[in-house]
Design a protein around this motif. Structure first.
Motif, PDB file in Angstrom:
ATOM      1  N   ARG A   1      10.812  11.444  78.244  1.00 36.00           N
ATOM      2  CA  ARG A   1      11.220  12.772  78.711  1.00 36.00           C
ATOM      3  C   ARG A   1      12.518  12.680  79.524  1.00 36.00           C
ATOM      4  O   ARG A   1      13.384  13.545  79.443  1.00 36.00           O
ATOM      5  CB  ARG A   1      10.101  13.371  79.566  1.00 36.00           C
ATOM      6  N   THR A   2      12.636  11.594  80.317  1.00 36.46           N
ATOM      7  CA  THR A   2      13.846  11.393  81.114  1.00 36.46           C
ATOM      8  C   THR A   2      15.048  11.206  80.198  1.00 36.46           C
ATOM      9  O   THR A   2      16.106  11.800  80.413  1.00 36.46           O
ATOM     10  CB  THR A   2      13.672  10.164  82.037  1.00 36.46           C
TER      11      THR A   2
ATOM     12  N   CYS B   1      16.234  14.324  78.647  1.00 35.35           N
ATOM     13  CA  CYS B   1      17.043  15.174  79.542  1.00 35.35           C
ATOM     14  C   CYS B   1      18.542  14.925  79.343  1.00 35.35           C
ATOM     15  O   CYS B   1      19.365  15.769  79.706  1.00 35.35           O
ATOM     16  CB  CYS B   1      16.665  14.943  81.005  1.00 35.35           C
TER      17      CYS B   1
ATOM     18  N   TYR C   1      20.428  17.622  77.633  1.00 38.74           N
ATOM     19  CA  TYR C   1      20.505  18.930  78.303  1.00 38.74           C
ATOM     20  C   TYR C   1      21.851  19.644  78.108  1.00 38.74           C
ATOM     21  O   TYR C   1      21.869  20.840  77.811  1.00 38.74           O
ATOM     22  CB  TYR C   1      20.186  18.760  79.790  1.00 38.74           C
TER      23      TYR C   1
ATOM     24  N   ILE D   1      15.996  24.918  74.959  1.00 36.32           N
ATOM     25  CA  ILE D   1      14.789  24.303  74.395  1.00 36.32           C
ATOM     26  C   ILE D   1      15.212  23.089  73.569  1.00 36.32           C
ATOM     27  O   ILE D   1      16.122  23.196  72.736  1.00 36.32           O
ATOM     28  CB  ILE D   1      14.044  25.308  73.468  1.00 36.32           C
ATOM     29  N   PHE D   2      14.559  21.951  73.786  1.00 38.04           N
ATOM     30  CA  PHE D   2      14.887  20.752  73.023  1.00 38.04           C
ATOM     31  C   PHE D   2      14.412  20.909  71.571  1.00 38.04           C
ATOM     32  O   PHE D   2      13.302  21.370  71.319  1.00 38.04           O
ATOM     33  CB  PHE D   2      14.214  19.521  73.637  1.00 38.04           C
TER      34      PHE D   2
ATOM     35  N   ARG E   1      15.064  15.301  70.025  1.00 35.39           N
ATOM     36  CA  ARG E   1      14.000  14.300  70.186  1.00 35.39           C
ATOM     37  C   ARG E   1      14.320  13.035  69.385  1.00 35.39           C
ATOM     38  O   ARG E   1      14.092  11.918  69.860  1.00 35.39           O
ATOM     39  CB  ARG E   1      12.654  14.878  69.726  1.00 35.39           C
TER      40      ARG E   1
ATOM     41  N   MET F   1      19.501   7.291  78.696  1.00 40.30           N
ATOM     42  CA  MET F   1      19.775   8.716  78.908  1.00 40.30           C
ATOM     43  C   MET F   1      21.242   9.042  78.599  1.00 40.30           C
ATOM     44  O   MET F   1      21.537  10.048  77.949  1.00 40.30           O
ATOM     45  CB  MET F   1      19.446   9.057  80.358  1.00 40.30           C
TER      46      MET F   1
ATOM     47  N   GLN G   1      23.094  11.311  75.670  1.00 37.11           N
ATOM     48  CA  GLN G   1      24.047  12.362  76.026  1.00 37.11           C
ATOM     49  C   GLN G   1      25.221  12.410  75.034  1.00 37.11           C
ATOM     50  O   GLN G   1      25.864  13.439  74.886  1.00 37.11           O
ATOM     51  CB  GLN G   1      24.561  12.109  77.450  1.00 37.11           C
TER      52      GLN G   1
ATOM     53  N   ASN H   1      12.368  23.232  81.398  1.00 34.35           N
ATOM     54  CA  ASN H   1      13.266  22.088  81.177  1.00 34.35           C
ATOM     55  C   ASN H   1      14.186  21.887  82.374  1.00 34.35           C
ATOM     56  O   ASN H   1      14.507  20.756  82.749  1.00 34.35           O
ATOM     57  CB  ASN H   1      14.112  22.310  79.916  1.00 34.35           C
TER      58      ASN H   1
ATOM     59  N   VAL I   1      14.815  18.542  84.704  1.00 32.07           N
ATOM     60  CA  VAL I   1      16.126  17.932  84.958  1.00 32.07           C
ATOM     61  C   VAL I   1      16.375  17.809  86.464  1.00 32.07           C
ATOM     62  O   VAL I   1      16.873  16.792  86.941  1.00 32.07           O
ATOM     63  CB  VAL I   1      17.251  18.749  84.275  1.00 32.07           C
TER      64      VAL I   1
ATOM     65  N   LEU J   1      15.272  14.798  88.455  1.00 33.69           N
ATOM     66  CA  LEU J   1      15.949  13.511  88.262  1.00 33.69           C
ATOM     67  C   LEU J   1      16.891  13.171  89.408  1.00 33.69           C
ATOM     68  O   LEU J   1      17.461  12.081  89.446  1.00 33.69           O
ATOM     69  CB  LEU J   1      16.752  13.534  86.950  1.00 33.69           C
TER      70      LEU J   1
ATOM     71  N   VAL K   1      24.253  15.606  83.834  1.00 38.58           N
ATOM     72  CA  VAL K   1      23.898  16.132  82.501  1.00 38.58           C
ATOM     73  C   VAL K   1      24.188  17.633  82.415  1.00 38.58           C
ATOM     74  O   VAL K   1      23.688  18.317  81.526  1.00 38.58           O
ATOM     75  CB  VAL K   1      22.429  15.835  82.099  1.00 38.58           C
TER      76      VAL K   1
ATOM     77  N   GLU L   1       5.701  16.923  83.158  1.00 39.92           N
ATOM     78  CA  GLU L   1       6.588  17.632  82.242  1.00 39.92           C
ATOM     79  C   GLU L   1       6.342  19.140  82.365  1.00 39.92           C
ATOM     80  O   GLU L   1       5.238  19.625  82.099  1.00 39.92           O
ATOM     81  CB  GLU L   1       6.312  17.147  80.823  1.00 39.92           C
TER      82      GLU L   1
END
Lengths: 249, 329
Positions: free
Chosen positions: A92-93, A96, A99, A107-108, A113, A148, A152, B208, B212, B215, B223, B270
């Motif tokens: 999940r990190t 992010c 983002y 929404i991802f 994913r 992460m 990005q 979401n 974030v 973090l 980000v 989450e």
């Protein structure tokens, strides 16, 4: 490519950086080296747009100040020095990191994913993907941070002490990863305490002293000039293997 | 079936069961068939139907809304302040909202919209002031909590002063100080309910962002998040949830503290999973406590806030010390 021109930055009334000019070309690793408190982290935070500064920072030809926060993050990925472990899982990190690419309402998607999954695999984190980052060692937390910024997918990478908390072999693997990112055409600007490691992996080294660039050049030039020894107060040695790999110690 | 799904199924079953029980029990006994007839067949002129529609149903909806609102508010505040000890009750947000309610009652401004709106505004000012002070002084987690306790005591003192000077306010707000649902009316509930439902929906959309922001400031900014603005937006959402809940349920403690911590044990942190489950669990917890408050001392009824504190206190201590192993919260 990142072009820094006459950058100065302060914390309150304390001036930390003064008139820094530096170019971070694509496909190269540029290392900012210097003693603790010389302003290396402030330099990265300024370039990432996380603190106010005077002067100009251009990324891929665009002034960072003309970009929004989200647009900046699409172009520059920043690995912070102090990472905050949370109760989010590793996956999940890493997710992010996608983002800045999310359109409203953020929404991802499956594609996000997949990219995060690939970054997790690249950093050999699959076994701990479902673990909370608060349960990780410092080294695994650092790897999660790298995964992460891989997710990005920015063209310019800022790494603040990426090898902190890592054992010797992990340090080398991580710098190999930085080399790989540079070989993919990304501009990599890293802050490193470990001078021999910096000289081994850097294409260009900027030695920072008291908030200004004291010297700039290739690792060979920095080594030959004796500047590093003058700044860091340690004797450096160099050796080279038959296949041309150079080591500093 | 995963643990989370089983947990959600159990929670949903308990919520439905306690809601039905909440409507059925009381001086006049109501059967589930009568509930269905009153709700769906248009048979609304019988005494039982009137009791269901004008007394029991608003009370049950109030329990669910207050529980969901306070629990999700607590989850947001805990995530944004990175502090598991933070909750609207502890950091003074509820006390701020309570002060607004007392001022409204003393001033004779007792319309539902006025009370809900002022509660929200007061809760918002409290939480933003605390967050601003914490950021400016780089206060640690415990300092924030202690600051909140001080703010809470200060607002409570003003509320008590108002009650002392104007005993009518005291009469109207005795239940309010403990927290309970015996005096809930549709007029008071409707505006607050609209605020809570809107804020819950918004909070779910922001899940979401909540992830974030946990973090840390630099990583979240890195980000692409405008952290300062997002922190304010999320805290205003939390203030809206707790302020609106307090406006009709009173100063219920522990819901915003215990429920998110307990839910995280099952769902993880989450946001897209944790927030909706926290809402259901909060509604479930408060409804069960309200039912117990009517059953335990029958034929007497105690305010639900007392039962919530009876259960919430030990549960919080359990969650606080279990698996802690010397770690900072």
């Amino acid at each position: 490519m990142i072009e820094i021109c006459s950058l100065s930055a302060s914390y309150g009334k304390t001036k930390v950086l003064s008139d820094i000019s530096l170019t971070v070309p694509n496909g190269k690793i540029t290392v900012a080296a210097g003693l603790n408190g010389c302003g290396k982290t402030t330099l990265l935070r300024s370039v990432a747009g996380l603190m106010p500064y005077s002067g100009t920072v251009k990324v891929d030809g665009t002034d960072v100040n003309s970009l929004g926060r989200r647009e900046t993050s699409k172009k520059i990925a920043y690995l912070a020095q102090m990472k905050t472990p949370s109760d989010l899982t590793v996956f999940r990190t890493v997710l992010c990191g996608r983002y800045p690419h999310l359109p409203f309402p953020h929404i991802f998607t499956q594609s996000d994913r997949d990219i995060a999954e690939s970054a997790v695999k690249t950093m050999y984190l699959s076994d701990v993907a479902d673990k909370k980052t608060s349960q990780l060692s410092g080294g695994l937390l650092q790897k999660t941070g790298i995964a992460m910024i891989l997710a990005q997918q920015a063209g310019n990478i800022l790494l603040d002490e990426p090898t902190a908390f890592l054992d010797a072999s992990s340090r080398l693997r991580l710098m190999d990863r930085a080399r790989h990112m540079a070989d993919e055409g990304k501009a990599v600007l890293a802050v490193l305490h470990d001078l021999p490691l910096a000289l081994r992996y850097a294409d260009k080294v900027a030695v920072i002293k008291d908030g200004s660039i004291f010297a700039e050049g290739s690792p060979e030039e920095i080594y030959a000039s004796g500047i590093a020894e003058k700044i860091f107060g340690v004797k450096l040695y160099r050796t080279e293997t038959d296949d041309g790999v150079r080591y500093f110690y | 079936m995963t643990d989370i799904r089983i947990f959600v199924l159990i929670l949903s079953a308990v919520l439905v069961g306690s809601a039905v029980l909440s409507i059925c029990i009381g001086t006049v006994k109501i059967t589930p068939q009568q509930i269905l007839r009153a709700l769906f067949s248009g048979e609304r002129d019988t005494p039982e139907a009137r009791i269901i529609l004008y007394s029991r149903l608003p009370r049950t909806v109030a329990c669910i809304l207050a529980g969901a609102g306070l629990a999700v508010s607590g989850a947001i505040i805990q995530a944004v302040l990175a502090n598991r000890l933070a909750s609207p009750g502890i950091i003074g947000v509820n006390a701020g909202a309570g002060l607004a309610v007392n001022i409204c009652i003393a001033a004779g401004a007792v319309s539902g919209w006025m009370i809900a709106g002022m509660s929200f505004l007061s809760a918002m000012v409290t939480v933003l002031l605390l967050a601003f002070a914490a950021e400016k002084t780089m206060a640690g987690k415990i300092t924030v909590i202690l600051g909140g306790v001080a703010v809470s005591s200060f607002f409570t003192a003003i509320s008590e002063a108002i009650v002392s000077v104007d005993p009518d306010v005291g009469l109207m707000s005795s239940d309010f100080r403990i927290g309970g649902f015996s005096a809930v009316s549709s007029q008071r509930l409707l505006p607050a309910g609209i605020l809570i439902a809107s804020a819950l929906l918004f909070a779910f959309l922001m899940s979401n962002e909540l992830d974030v922001i946990t973090l840390g400031d630099d990583t979240a900014s890195g980000v692409g998040m405008n952290v300062r603005r997002m922190r304010s937006i999320l805290l205003i959402t939390a203030a809206c949830l707790s302020g609106a809940s307090v406006s009709f349920a009173g100063l219920l403690g522990f819901v915003g503290l215990v429920v998110p911590s307990a839910v995280r044990k099952f769902t993880g942190s989450e946001g897209r999973i944790m927030l909706p489950v926290t809402a259901v669990a909060g509604g479930c917890f408060v409804t069960v406590c309200d039912v117990l408050s009517r059953i335990i001392f029958r034929p007497h009824e105690v305010p639900a806030g007392i039962i919530i504190s009876f259960i919430g206190g030990p549960v919080f201590l359990f969650l606080l010390f279990r698996d802690r192993k010397g770690q900072e919260i």
